[in-house]
Motif scaffolding. Sequence first.
Motif, PDB file in Angstrom:
ATOM      1  N   TYR A   1      -1.265   2.971   2.698  1.00 37.13           N
ATOM      2  CA  TYR A   1      -1.731   4.185   2.011  1.00 37.13           C
ATOM      3  C   TYR A   1      -1.691   5.380   2.960  1.00 37.13           C
ATOM      4  CZ  TYR A   1      -5.766   7.228   0.723  1.00 37.13           C
ATOM      5  OH  TYR A   1      -6.620   8.265   0.488  1.00 37.13           O
TER       6      TYR A   1
ATOM      7  N   TRP B   1      -4.674  -0.341   3.181  1.00 38.33           N
ATOM      8  CA  TRP B   1      -5.189   0.936   3.671  1.00 38.33           C
ATOM      9  C   TRP B   1      -4.174   1.595   4.609  1.00 38.33           C
ATOM     10  CZ3 TRP B   1      -8.296   4.894   3.357  1.00 38.33           C
ATOM     11  CH2 TRP B   1      -8.699   5.603   4.498  1.00 38.33           C
TER      12      TRP B   1
ATOM     13  N   GLN C   1     -12.019   0.968  -0.349  1.00 42.01           N
ATOM     14  CA  GLN C   1     -11.553  -0.037   0.600  1.00 42.01           C
ATOM     15  C   GLN C   1     -12.098  -1.420   0.302  1.00 42.01           C
ATOM     16  OE1 GLN C   1     -12.906   2.201   4.142  1.00 42.01           O
ATOM     17  NE2 GLN C   1     -10.758   2.115   4.752  1.00 42.01           N
TER      18      GLN C   1
ATOM     19  N   GLY D   1       0.839  -1.203   0.000  1.00 40.77           N
ATOM     20  CA  GLY D   1       0.000   0.000   0.000  1.00 40.77           C
ATOM     21  C   GLY D   1       0.867   1.243   0.000  1.00 40.77           C
TER      22      GLY D   1
ATOM     23  N   VAL E   1     -13.313   8.429   0.555  1.00 36.03           N
ATOM     24  CA  VAL E   1     -12.947   7.077   0.969  1.00 36.03           C
ATOM     25  C   VAL E   1     -14.240   6.285   1.085  1.00 36.03           C
ATOM     26  CG1 VAL E   1     -11.985   5.637   2.780  1.00 36.03           C
ATOM     27  CG2 VAL E   1     -10.903   7.832   2.211  1.00 36.03           C
TER      28      VAL E   1
ATOM     29  N   SER F   1     -16.253   2.280   0.801  1.00 34.46           N
ATOM     30  CA  SER F   1     -15.972   0.865   1.050  1.00 34.46           C
ATOM     31  C   SER F   1     -16.452   0.004  -0.109  1.00 34.46           C
ATOM     32  CB  SER F   1     -16.629   0.418   2.347  1.00 34.46           C
ATOM     33  OG  SER F   1     -18.010   0.677   2.272  1.00 34.46           O
TER      34      SER F   1
ATOM     35  N   ALA G   1      -8.537  -1.113  -3.495  1.00 33.90           N
ATOM     36  CA  ALA G   1      -7.808  -2.090  -2.673  1.00 33.90           C
ATOM     37  C   ALA G   1      -7.539  -3.400  -3.403  1.00 33.90           C
ATOM     38  CB  ALA G   1      -8.556  -2.357  -1.371  1.00 33.90           C
TER      39      ALA G   1
ATOM     40  N   PHE H   1      -9.863   6.540  -2.168  1.00 35.07           N
ATOM     41  CA  PHE H   1      -9.540   5.141  -1.854  1.00 35.07           C
ATOM     42  C   PHE H   1     -10.813   4.309  -1.790  1.00 35.07           C
ATOM     43  CE2 PHE H   1      -8.040   1.456   0.455  1.00 35.07           C
ATOM     44  CZ  PHE H   1      -6.695   1.363   0.121  1.00 35.07           C
TER      45      PHE H   1
END
Lengths: 336, 336
Positions: A200, A197, A185, A166, A216, A218, A246, A183
Amino acid sequence: MGFTIKDVAERAGVSPATVSRVLNGQQRYIRPETRERVLRAVQELGYLPDRRAQALRRRRTGVIGVLTPDISNPFFSLLVRGVEHEARAHGYSVLICDSQNAPEGEDRAIDALLRERVDGVIVTSVRADNTKLLKFLSKGIALVVADRPLTHLDVPTVTVDNVRDGYKLTKHLLALGYERLAFIQGPPDTATALGRWTGYLQALREHDLEPPKGAVVSGDFTFEGGYRAAKRLLRRLGAFDAIVAANDLMALGALYALRERGIAVPDELGLAGFDDIPMASWVHPRLTTVAIPAYRIGKEAMKLLCACVRTDADKVRHRVLPTRLVVGESCRPSRR
Amino acid sequence: MGFTIKDVAERAGVSPATVSRVLNGQQRYIRPETRERVLRAVQELGYLPDRRAQALRRRRTGVIGVLTPDISNPFFSLLVRGVEHEARAHGYSVLICDSQNAPEGEDRAIDALLRERVDGVIVTSVRADNTKLLKFLSKGIALVVADRPLTHLDVPTVTVDNVRDGYKLTKHLLALGYERLAFIQGPPDTATALGRWTGYLQALREHDLEPPKGAVVSGDFTFEGGYRAAKRLLRRLGAFDAIVAANDLMALGALYALRERGIAVPDELGLAGFDDIPMASWVHPRLTTVAIPAYRIGKEAMKLLCACVRTDADKVRHRVLPTRLVVGESCRPSRR
DNA sequence: ACGTTTTCTGAAAACGTTCTCGGGAATCGT
DNA sequence: ACGATTCCCGAGAACGTTTTCAGAAAACGT
């Protein structure tokens, strides 16, 4: 219908014991002529030993189980392939159990593997803290963890350093001039998602940066999940200049969402992922990603498992495999 | 280590027979209190019956095998998923055997399945004429063929009409104005590949056309194969105005090759495939293809298998599922 | 109160292998 | 020629279940 060892014995004019000896490669103490007769009888009847009866009598089944969260994810299907290849070389066959990314599915799969009395298990768990896995150990079944380390168990493990990955990828993007990295996740209870994560965040901190507000979201490691996550991100368009997913599958989902909206990659937005699944190199632009050696992870895990079974000296060994940054064309060379 | 039914019996103060009865849902003729005691003992020991011993004693294993040429091909992984879903509903577990697209692999897999004494088999064979499959029938093991019909065996089958599909897609392209259709073939000994090719030829003939010279190449149903095939085709660039691949995976490989050469799809060349695997809709331009209901094929095959096992009246039933032309953006709307 | 049925349960025989014994035949050493 | 090895092989006991058979105990009908 199905012939048994007795049928073969009768036809060859010997006892079942002798047939068994011939078939199990007991070389010595068998008259060549007898062996010949037995083999001919086997041939003529097309006899194949019953694996279940064998397993019952020998105290091992010759089967190892592999517990995977999602076999349709190319990463895991590659990993399984690695396991299979190595397993075959050691005379094992593999039983694949897919938990469908669900904890209940995983518990069901564990029970199934226990019932099948597998000799060993290679597991990439949905949850980092599944205590049910202890059952294997308590029953003396060898256990090796692949790709996703567990928090509560100290067993042999083959992984990569997700935090480092990451960090590595994020640094790369920052070096290219990106500053506001959105990002996507992964499932929060997997070590893989968490590690990437964390890396990152580390890299951002080094540059005195923070994850852009509201950028961010999920995901669940699937293409669809990546697609939906990207759609959510796009409501904050302008808040970020690149998207880090991810894993590759989600990155590809995101790529699809971007294309749908007519957003050019990398001209308008950068995009990167993790794994380097085959498809990452099939799309245009070629995805920038971190290559995780899935096949080798599977292979090494199987090797470790064999070592466990043979020498039950359970000296826990961890293997951390190296990864490689793959610079694709989904992030522009430099900002200026 | 592993507990047996005897341990449970002892702990509950009953005989193994009684434990077995309780566990197998023999409702009547068990005193509630006894049942209670047994279940508690099972619970406390975490006892799980040994599937292999069970299989040995009952005359069935509760396992069905599925023989697939390449599980990493998304089409087959979807098909297998369909099988699994339906199998679970009927209390079967599935054993997947991958023949790696090789006849030897297939023979090995067949032996493995025979040794495992599976109750039934669903097979999509590499060769249309594998006589080794007869072994299943001769041993009274139910057999259902999925997706790829066999030439020499009359067993229940779930397929689509590949000839019709090849015809349908080709007609579509011709209607769009394409006239010189290159073709990337599949493995010549699979009915699927052959059927699509036949349908393609039929459609051409109806328009008094022929396959363009030198623009028919062979492939192996993989992405890489499609890529290489397309590279070969590109040496005859100009001899054709569209490429039809015998499946999507090869079409995607071809797409990659075209992009590499900077050839725009569909502006300079049309492209189409068969299957409608998920990835066909992930790429840009969205692939024009014929959707084959892989999941449903698997599901229906499993249903047929169950019917075979239950009523061994082997009235051979064939099911041909409908397909759907998916008009993507990889072929231009019209020529003018 | 006494046969008859109905409930409940255990003993023991399978299922198809492998493997430990032990015994007979051949070979050897003298 | 005769004990001691060395070869070869069969009998039979496992492995962990399920299932048949039969018997004991309880409930029932008269």
